[in-house]
Design a protein around this motif. Structure first.
Motif, PDB file in Angstrom:
ATOM      1  N   GLU A   4       0.914  -1.465   0.054  1.00  0.00           N
ATOM      2  CA  GLU A   4       0.014   0.135   0.183  1.00  0.00           C
ATOM      3  C   GLU A   4       0.954   1.662  -0.120  1.00  0.00           C
ATOM      4  N   ASP A   5       1.642   1.519   0.738  1.00  0.00           N
ATOM      5  CA  ASP A   5       3.173   2.625   0.997  1.00  0.00           C
ATOM      6  C   ASP A   5       3.670   2.777  -0.315  1.00  0.00           C
ATOM      7  N   LEU A   6       4.055   1.471  -1.264  1.00  0.00           N
ATOM      8  CA  LEU A   6       4.359   1.301  -2.785  1.00  0.00           C
ATOM      9  C   LEU A   6       3.861   1.519  -3.349  1.00  0.00           C
ATOM     10  N   ALA A   7       1.997   1.705  -3.201  1.00  0.00           N
ATOM     11  CA  ALA A   7       1.690   2.482  -4.555  1.00  0.00           C
ATOM     12  C   ALA A   7       1.447   3.504  -4.435  1.00  0.00           C
ATOM     13  N   VAL A   8       1.412   4.727  -2.399  1.00  0.00           N
ATOM     14  CA  VAL A   8       1.257   6.190  -2.832  1.00  0.00           C
ATOM     15  C   VAL A   8       2.801   6.700  -3.789  1.00  0.00           C
ATOM     16  N   LEU A   9       3.711   5.897  -2.869  1.00  0.00           N
ATOM     17  CA  LEU A   9       4.931   6.348  -3.719  1.00  0.00           C
ATOM     18  C   LEU A   9       5.019   5.616  -5.307  1.00  0.00           C
ATOM     19  N   SER A  10       4.250   4.650  -5.942  1.00  0.00           N
ATOM     20  CA  SER A  10       4.172   4.796  -7.638  1.00  0.00           C
ATOM     21  C   SER A  10       3.156   6.221  -8.700  1.00  0.00           C
ATOM     22  N   GLN A  69       4.634   8.892 -11.117  1.00  0.00           N
ATOM     23  CA  GLN A  69       4.525   8.663 -11.820  1.00  0.00           C
ATOM     24  C   GLN A  69       5.022   9.976 -13.462  1.00  0.00           C
ATOM     25  N   ASP A  70       4.962   9.370 -14.779  1.00  0.00           N
ATOM     26  CA  ASP A  70       6.343  10.304 -15.333  1.00  0.00           C
ATOM     27  C   ASP A  70       7.207  10.901 -14.696  1.00  0.00           C
ATOM     28  N   ALA A  71       7.836  10.067 -13.586  1.00  0.00           N
ATOM     29  CA  ALA A  71       9.544  10.410 -13.519  1.00  0.00           C
ATOM     30  C   ALA A  71      10.419   9.899 -14.644  1.00  0.00           C
ATOM     31  N   ILE A  72      11.185  11.274 -14.743  1.00  0.00           N
ATOM     32  CA  ILE A  72      12.024  10.974 -16.232  1.00  0.00           C
ATOM     33  C   ILE A  72      13.389  10.812 -15.540  1.00  0.00           C
ATOM     34  N   ALA A  73      14.019   9.764 -16.050  1.00  0.00           N
ATOM     35  CA  ALA A  73      15.328   9.855 -15.241  1.00  0.00           C
ATOM     36  C   ALA A  73      16.419   9.349 -16.681  1.00  0.00           C
ATOM     37  N   LYS A  74      17.748   9.074 -16.510  1.00  0.00           N
ATOM     38  CA  LYS A  74      18.733   8.797 -17.317  1.00  0.00           C
ATOM     39  C   LYS A  74      19.281   7.622 -17.123  1.00  0.00           C
ATOM     40  N   ILE A  75      19.781   6.733 -17.814  1.00  0.00           N
ATOM     41  CA  ILE A  75      19.824   5.428 -17.486  1.00  0.00           C
ATOM     42  C   ILE A  75      21.205   5.560 -17.036  1.00  0.00           C
ATOM     43  N   GLY A  76      21.813   6.566 -16.684  1.00  0.00           N
ATOM     44  CA  GLY A  76      23.551   6.823 -16.027  1.00  0.00           C
ATOM     45  C   GLY A  76      22.975   6.869 -14.221  1.00  0.00           C
ATOM     46  N   ASP A  77      21.300   7.779 -14.019  1.00  0.00           N
ATOM     47  CA  ASP A  77      21.282   8.072 -12.698  1.00  0.00           C
ATOM     48  C   ASP A  77      20.583   6.665 -12.679  1.00  0.00           C
ATOM     49  N   GLU A  99      10.921   7.295 -18.959  1.00  0.00           N
ATOM     50  CA  GLU A  99      10.271   7.605 -18.169  1.00  0.00           C
ATOM     51  C   GLU A  99       9.560   6.719 -17.473  1.00  0.00           C
ATOM     52  N   LEU A 100       9.111   7.118 -15.771  1.00  0.00           N
ATOM     53  CA  LEU A 100       8.270   5.386 -15.455  1.00  0.00           C
ATOM     54  C   LEU A 100       7.030   5.830 -15.419  1.00  0.00           C
ATOM     55  N   LEU A 101       6.453   4.810 -15.010  1.00  0.00           N
ATOM     56  CA  LEU A 101       5.163   5.034 -15.679  1.00  0.00           C
ATOM     57  C   LEU A 101       4.737   4.562 -14.058  1.00  0.00           C
ATOM     58  N   SER A 102       5.071   3.369 -13.548  1.00  0.00           N
ATOM     59  CA  SER A 102       4.685   2.914 -12.760  1.00  0.00           C
ATOM     60  C   SER A 102       5.482   1.475 -11.523  1.00  0.00           C
ATOM     61  N   ILE A 103       5.150   1.301 -11.049  1.00  0.00           N
ATOM     62  CA  ILE A 103       5.936   0.235  -9.641  1.00  0.00           C
ATOM     63  C   ILE A 103       4.785  -0.767  -8.934  1.00  0.00           C
ATOM     64  N   GLY A 104       5.130  -1.834  -9.270  1.00  0.00           N
ATOM     65  CA  GLY A 104       4.052  -2.608  -8.752  1.00  0.00           C
ATOM     66  C   GLY A 104       5.128  -3.076  -7.714  1.00  0.00           C
ATOM     67  N   PHE A 105       4.506  -3.923  -6.652  1.00  0.00           N
ATOM     68  CA  PHE A 105       5.290  -5.510  -5.426  1.00  0.00           C
ATOM     69  C   PHE A 105       4.562  -6.778  -6.178  1.00  0.00           C
ATOM     70  N   GLU A 106       5.830  -7.796  -6.162  1.00  0.00           N
ATOM     71  CA  GLU A 106       4.765  -9.082  -6.156  1.00  0.00           C
ATOM     72  C   GLU A 106       5.128  -9.825  -5.275  1.00  0.00           C
ATOM     73  N   PRO A 107       4.251 -10.541  -4.145  1.00  0.00           N
ATOM     74  CA  PRO A 107       4.788 -11.126  -2.827  1.00  0.00           C
ATOM     75  C   PRO A 107       5.546 -12.628  -3.608  1.00  0.00           C
ATOM     76  N   ALA A 108       6.639 -13.212  -2.609  1.00  0.00           N
ATOM     77  CA  ALA A 108       7.677 -13.913  -3.137  1.00  0.00           C
ATOM     78  C   ALA A 108       6.184 -15.149  -1.982  1.00  0.00           C
ATOM     79  N   VAL A 147       9.861  -6.192  -7.097  1.00  0.00           N
ATOM     80  CA  VAL A 147       9.205  -5.120  -7.209  1.00  0.00           C
ATOM     81  C   VAL A 147       9.142  -4.217  -9.183  1.00  0.00           C
ATOM     82  N   THR A 148       8.364  -4.286  -9.647  1.00  0.00           N
ATOM     83  CA  THR A 148       8.533  -3.989 -11.066  1.00  0.00           C
ATOM     84  C   THR A 148       8.971  -3.075 -11.453  1.00  0.00           C
ATOM     85  N   LEU A 149       9.193  -2.144 -12.178  1.00  0.00           N
ATOM     86  CA  LEU A 149       9.163  -0.457 -12.207  1.00  0.00           C
ATOM     87  C   LEU A 149       9.203  -0.538 -13.902  1.00  0.00           C
ATOM     88  N   THR A 150       7.973  -0.113 -14.182  1.00  0.00           N
ATOM     89  CA  THR A 150       7.662   0.245 -15.676  1.00  0.00           C
ATOM     90  C   THR A 150       8.049   1.683 -16.202  1.00  0.00           C
TER      91      THR A 150
END
Length: 148
Positions: A16-22, A26-34, A93-102, A110-113
């Motif tokens: 639930e916390d991770l959904a807030v961060l996602s 949303q739409d954050a921009i980064a360089k691969i080098g970052d 450009e980051l679209l979303s962050i999800g979590f799949e429990p083991a 954690v999947t960053l899309t």
């Protein structure tokens, strides 16, 4: 400026916390080098320019971006697909962050899309994620848009 939106400082320890961060990222921009994976310290850190959705419409008609840092702790491994590590200047450009429990809680993946079909799978022993704005915001003429 009593109504100014304060810099974000958020922690995520459950899905639930991770959904807030996602939503905040949303739409954050980064360089691969970052994007930095440090196997020795078991951390993955991403420096990005985050669109301040929480500030939209509060002060001005234009949107704002802010430099932010996202860090995952207790990282066991990182896998990337359709992200060229050698293209340090390439922008993602980051679209979303999800979590799949083991099966063994609290571990999971954690999947960053990212836009354009790239993604990153971050295997974690537990959710230990921090997001912090690290600069003053600046005005951006472009507000991210999404098709319905």
């Amino acid at each position: 400026m009593a109504d100014a939106v304060k810099p974000l400082r958020l922690l995520a320890h459950d899905p639930e916390d991770l959904a807030v961060l996602s939503a905040a990222l949303q739409d954050a921009i980064a360089k691969i080098g970052d994007i930095r994976w440090d196997a020795q310290s078991r951390t993955l850190t991403i420096a990005c320019n985050r669109f301040r959705w929480e500030a939209l419409g509060k002060r001005a008609k234009a949107g704002e971006r802010v430099r932010s840092a996202l860090q995952f702790g207790d990282v066991a491994g990182v896998q990337a697909r359709n992200l060229r590590r050698d293209a340090k200047g390439a922008v993602v450009e980051l679209l979303s962050i999800g979590f799949e429990p083991a099966q063994e809680a609290p571990a999971g993946v954690v999947t960053l899309t990212f836009a354009g079909g790239g993604d990153m799978r971050v295997s974690v022993d537990c959710l230990d994620v921090a997001l912090a704005d690290v600069s003053d915001p600046w005005i951006t003429p472009r507000t991210p848009g999404h098709a319905e």
